[in-house]
Each structure stands twice: as C-alpha cells, then as structure tokens.
Design a protein around this motif. Sequence first.
Motif, PDB file in Angstrom:
ATOM      1  N   ASN A   1       0.866  -1.405   0.156  1.00 39.86           N
ATOM      2  CA  ASN A   1       0.558   0.096   0.085  1.00 39.86           C
ATOM      3  C   ASN A   1       0.468   1.268  -0.307  1.00 39.86           C
ATOM      4  O   ASN A   1       0.074   2.316   0.464  1.00 39.86           O
ATOM      5  N   LYS A   2       1.893   1.100  -0.359  1.00 37.11           N
ATOM      6  CA  LYS A   2       3.351   2.564  -0.945  1.00 37.11           C
ATOM      7  C   LYS A   2       2.802   2.859  -1.698  1.00 37.11           C
ATOM      8  O   LYS A   2       3.123   1.832  -2.721  1.00 37.11           O
ATOM      9  N   ASN A   3       3.013   4.588  -1.866  1.00 39.62           N
ATOM     10  CA  ASN A   3       3.140   4.660  -3.151  1.00 39.62           C
ATOM     11  C   ASN A   3       4.555   5.051  -3.868  1.00 39.62           C
ATOM     12  O   ASN A   3       5.966   4.160  -3.450  1.00 39.62           O
ATOM     13  N   LEU A   4       4.743   4.995  -5.410  1.00 43.93           N
ATOM     14  CA  LEU A   4       5.859   4.409  -6.062  1.00 43.93           C
ATOM     15  C   LEU A   4       7.072   5.415  -5.518  1.00 43.93           C
ATOM     16  O   LEU A   4       8.326   4.768  -5.850  1.00 43.93           O
ATOM     17  N   GLN A   5       6.985   6.345  -4.925  1.00 41.42           N
ATOM     18  CA  GLN A   5       8.270   6.954  -4.671  1.00 41.42           C
ATOM     19  C   GLN A   5       8.472   6.190  -3.112  1.00 41.42           C
ATOM     20  O   GLN A   5       9.952   5.782  -3.187  1.00 41.42           O
ATOM     21  N   THR A   6       8.168   6.141  -2.328  1.00 38.89           N
ATOM     22  CA  THR A   6       8.195   5.490  -1.335  1.00 38.89           C
ATOM     23  C   THR A   6       9.027   3.918  -1.860  1.00 38.89           C
ATOM     24  O   THR A   6       9.884   2.935  -1.056  1.00 38.89           O
ATOM     25  N   THR A   7       8.153   3.055  -2.970  1.00 34.60           N
ATOM     26  CA  THR A   7       8.872   2.115  -3.446  1.00 34.60           C
ATOM     27  C   THR A   7      10.562   2.161  -3.638  1.00 34.60           C
ATOM     28  O   THR A   7      11.056   0.851  -3.474  1.00 34.60           O
TER      29      THR A   7
END
Length: 324
Positions: A1-7
Amino acid sequence: NKNLQTTYFYTLIKIINPKVVITSIDNSFKFSELAKLLAKKINFIAIQNADRKDFSTNTHKFNIKLATENLNKKFYIPNYFCFGQYEEDNCKLYDIKVDKFYKFGSIRLANFFEYIQTNQIKLNKSKYDICLISEPSPGLSKAYGIKTIEKGFSEIARYTINFSRKHNLKFIFANKRPSSSDLFKKEIQFYKENLNDEDYSYLISNIPALDNKNQYSSYIAMFESKVVVAKQSTLLKEKIGCGEKILSCNLTNFSAWDFPIKGNCSINNCDYNEFEERLKKILKLSNEEYFKNNSLHQSYIMNFDRNLNTINKIRNKLDNFLDY
C-alpha cells in the motif's frame, strides 16, 4: 500500500544495504515512513536543523478541525540528534515516536563557528545593540485559525524598531533570505504591508551589507549584537545556548509558541511599554545577572560544548554506528 516514490527509495536502500541512513530534514515524513519499514536492520538518523514548532501546530490544527488527522502520528525517528533536553520533552508532549535521543546541539551553529575559525574571522561582539531576526508570517493566521498571528509577528518588528530609534541604538535586521532572491521579495513584502513607511524604510536600511555574499550573514549579525529579538527563530536558541542575551517576544496569543524558558529572556502578549522596560533592563544587566533570573539553564534548549563541538559529536556517534 505504499506509493511509487516510497517503493523506489525502499528498493534502493535494500540494494545498497547501508549501515546508516541519515537526514538533516528531521521532520521529513518520507524519512519516517522508510524508517518504519527498515529501521530493524539499518540505523536511521535524523539531525535536527530547526526549532520544531510544527509539532505543536500539527496538534493544534487537528484539535480545531483544520486538519482531518494529526500529522504527528506519521513521525518515527529511531535516532534523533537534537538540540537538547527540551526536544525530548517536546516530542513526548506531542507523541512524536523517537527511540533514542542524542542531545548534541545545533549542527548549523557548529558549522558557523567552524567557518569563522577557518576563515580567521574575528567577531565584533558589540558592533550592534539590537539584532531583529526576520520572521515573516504571511498566511499563518488563516493556516492556524488564529487571527492574531500575523499581527503578532509584525508587532515584534514594530516594537523593536521603535525602541532602537527612540534610544538611538545600533540596530541590524537579519533577513531570512538573500536580498537578490525572489523569496526575499515575498519576505520583505510582509513587512511592507504591516509596517508604516517610516518603520519599513528603517528596517530595510539596516539589512547586513554582506547578506548576498555570505550564507552566515544572520549568524554574524546575531553574534555581533548585544541582544537578539525574535519570537521563535532557531537563532534565539543558538544565541542563548552560547551564553548570550536574547528576548523572545510572543505577541501572537498562541501559547504553544511561548519560549520554554521564563525570566529575563522571554515576554508574552505585552504592550510596547512593557517591551521597552524589559529590553532596557536586559541591555543594562551583566550576563551573570541576566541568566540568574531565568527559570532554566540555557543548555535545556541548546547544548553547547566549547571543548567538543556538535560536528565531532556526530562524527563520533556515526563511527560507532558504522563499526557496529
């Protein structure tokens, strides 16, 4: 459930597999988010770079329903290299999750003293009587739901200008941004809109001449002044932490912004006459008399060690983490 930047950052850190992840943006939500995911295997360190008024304002905005969530719950700092004991107390007050506090003082202040030593700059400690720190606050009254905030910040400037002019004192205004920048135009516009023409002209005519050339112009102005006046600038804590005189003046009617130390060094919601009497008193007092009246030792808000500066304290602790 994390956004692309966090991933992306998570994957990059996993690939690099460092022993330490460090930031000087101690109120970064992204840093906290990654720390929650990776701190069990990697040392995450945040170095405090400014006074953390956002902790109190996050809670305030949530309590008066200007925000749908209390953003303080997003913070997680495994290792916090902070100014002093006050930061630990403040984090506990506002439920900021921190595993370990290291009260090392201000890295910016240490960098300034390193700079003047390297460049053999000798400070003239009595060049100015009063230094006013710029604290523009356009839009804060609306943002925090307190009508008196912007007026409070402009009143500090007006009081200090009137006091300096009335008593024929040497005054300097430490602007926040270089005068060649677009941000300076926005900064100074706040004062233009909230001061009369005479006060505004006095203010801008007393900006440090070297502010475009030197990233430490505010520090030089501060440490070449007998007394520094402001509301919440980090420079106040750095000045008093070094054993020098300040006056924190809170005219905003927002008590969460009251200075942590009571006594000669702070005054709240005063009229001009009270302000004048306090500042006259501070100028007359010796340093010993000035600090004797304060409710807490200055190290509570800013640790300052002349024998082992913040830079070396951080280096030593980083060595420990890297050797682990």
